[in-house]
Design an enzyme around this catalytic site. Sequence first.
Site, PDB file in Angstrom:
ATOM      1  N   GLY A 235      47.095  24.335 -17.345  1.00  0.00           N
ATOM      2  CA  GLY A 235      48.080  23.980 -16.333  1.00  0.00           C
ATOM      3  C   GLY A 235      47.611  22.807 -15.495  1.00  0.00           C
ATOM      4  CB  CYS A 263      42.894  24.020 -19.951  1.00  0.00           C
ATOM      5  SG  CYS A 263      43.035  22.318 -19.355  1.00  0.00           S
ATOM      6  CG  PHE A 264      44.687  25.554 -14.123  1.00  0.00           C
ATOM      7  CD1 PHE A 264      44.264  24.459 -13.394  1.00  0.00           C
ATOM      8  CD2 PHE A 264      45.340  26.571 -13.453  1.00  0.00           C
ATOM      9  CE1 PHE A 264      44.476  24.384 -12.020  1.00  0.00           C
ATOM     10  CE2 PHE A 264      45.562  26.513 -12.080  1.00  0.00           C
ATOM     11  CZ  PHE A 264      45.131  25.416 -11.365  1.00  0.00           C
ATOM     12  CD  GLN A 267      40.031  23.283 -14.202  1.00  0.00           C
ATOM     13  OE1 GLN A 267      41.035  23.420 -13.496  1.00  0.00           O
ATOM     14  NE2 GLN A 267      39.860  22.215 -14.968  1.00  0.00           N
ATOM     15  CG  ASN A 305      45.690  17.165 -20.142  1.00  0.00           C
ATOM     16  OD1 ASN A 305      45.261  16.423 -19.262  1.00  0.00           O
ATOM     17  ND2 ASN A 305      46.928  17.602 -20.154  1.00  0.00           N
ATOM     18  N   GLY A 307      41.135  17.039 -15.532  1.00  0.00           N
ATOM     19  CA  GLY A 307      40.553  16.122 -14.567  1.00  0.00           C
ATOM     20  C   GLY A 307      39.640  16.810 -13.577  1.00  0.00           C
ATOM     21  CG  PHE A 308      40.302  19.210 -10.928  1.00  0.00           C
ATOM     22  CD1 PHE A 308      39.833  19.012  -9.637  1.00  0.00           C
ATOM     23  CD2 PHE A 308      41.567  18.749 -11.263  1.00  0.00           C
ATOM     24  CE1 PHE A 308      40.629  18.373  -8.692  1.00  0.00           C
ATOM     25  CE2 PHE A 308      42.370  18.113 -10.335  1.00  0.00           C
ATOM     26  CZ  PHE A 308      41.897  17.914  -9.034  1.00  0.00           C
ATOM     27  CG  HIS A 353      44.283  22.055 -24.553  1.00  0.00           C
ATOM     28  ND1 HIS A 353      45.522  22.490 -24.133  1.00  0.00           N
ATOM     29  CD2 HIS A 353      43.699  21.473 -23.487  1.00  0.00           C
ATOM     30  CE1 HIS A 353      45.683  22.171 -22.852  1.00  0.00           C
ATOM     31  NE2 HIS A 353      44.596  21.558 -22.444  1.00  0.00           N
ATOM     32  CD  GLU A 355      46.502  24.108 -27.411  1.00  0.00           C
ATOM     33  OE1 GLU A 355      46.657  22.929 -27.065  1.00  0.00           O
ATOM     34  OE2 GLU A 355      45.656  24.875 -26.884  1.00  0.00           O
TER      35      GLU A 355
END
Length: 379
Positions: A235, A263-264, A267, A305, A307-308, A353, A355
């Site tokens: 996300g 991903c998100f 985090q 993908n 940025g954090f 990712h 997938e």
Amino acid sequence: MTTSTRGASAPAVLVLEDGRTFRGRAYGAVGETFGEAVFSTGMTGYQETLTDPSYHRQVVVMTAPHIGNTGVNDEDPESERIWVSGYVVRDPARTPSNWRSRRSLDEELAAQGVVGISGIDTRALTRHLRERGAMRVGIFSGAAIAEEAALLSKVRAAPQMKGADLSGEVATEEAYVVPAIGTKKFTVAAIDLGIKGMTPHRMAERGIEVHVLPATATARDIYAVDPDGVFFSNGPGDPATADHPVALMRAVLERSTPLFGICFGNQILGRALGFGTFKLKYGHRGINQPVQDRTTGKVEVTAHNHGFAVDAPLDAPSDTPYGRAEVSHVCLNDNVVEGLRLLDRPAFSVQYHPEAAAGPHDAAYLFDRFVSLMEGQRA
């Protein structure tokens, strides 16, 4: 964002918040748009990139020079719409050529009101972002073009990505079910923070019935579906703002339900375990990022993908409220944390990712690892 109809012949200008400008031609819709300037290194998969909700409020610069060669089809979108706020390419295809193509990329961008720019030196722009870092940007075309000082003022007034809480803007509002393919083996509750369509499909291929829940879901909502496992998706936005998903994940960890995040979601797991997060200088975006699985030593080429990143020790396991945790995956370009694993509870995550939409299939085993966690818990 303000847009008008398609106008490939209209002049366009890209203005970065540090004052650097690039002039080209309009691509897609004509008007103005703002976002965070980021670059993606994928040579293919532009349709999946455009429709990835994680790119919400970002202006994506494609480093590959030729974009749009295969047009746009109706099979590859990862969501119901394009999420990027702007699009930057060097040499757009004049005529798409692919047996699945239904329309040109230019036409699709215009139809969805996405302002873009073409004909600029994307290599110079990418080098600038690598040196100076991701920053706010505006694209202006047609009647939206004005004096550069006025355009720069608009760019600097746009919201920053740091501190942005965006997952609620892209997540589903209503729960839905993706049925298992073949015999149903497990039930998974998937928290949609910006989920891509291929992700529940990959689980369905493994006999998992996936209940996709809104980002606002509660622990009661999760356990109402009697899940064998819980998944937290990718996300957009700053994970430091994601207090509700963090609290929700802690509720799952308390019950020792098998957990997988990407991903998100990685985090969120980092925050749930007590680690901090930070903004990368220019992030990882593309489908050619080298990552090492430290549990096996294997190196994978992976799709990214983000940025954090999570700020966790690389050299040894850490004590957390849920037992010991270790960094399971690391990026070989810059040693950024790319995965976490709990040693005393059935939970793990990766920053990339698996997938593979678009991207390589090196990381597909992670879905099998999730299945193994659920099998072990059931046994």
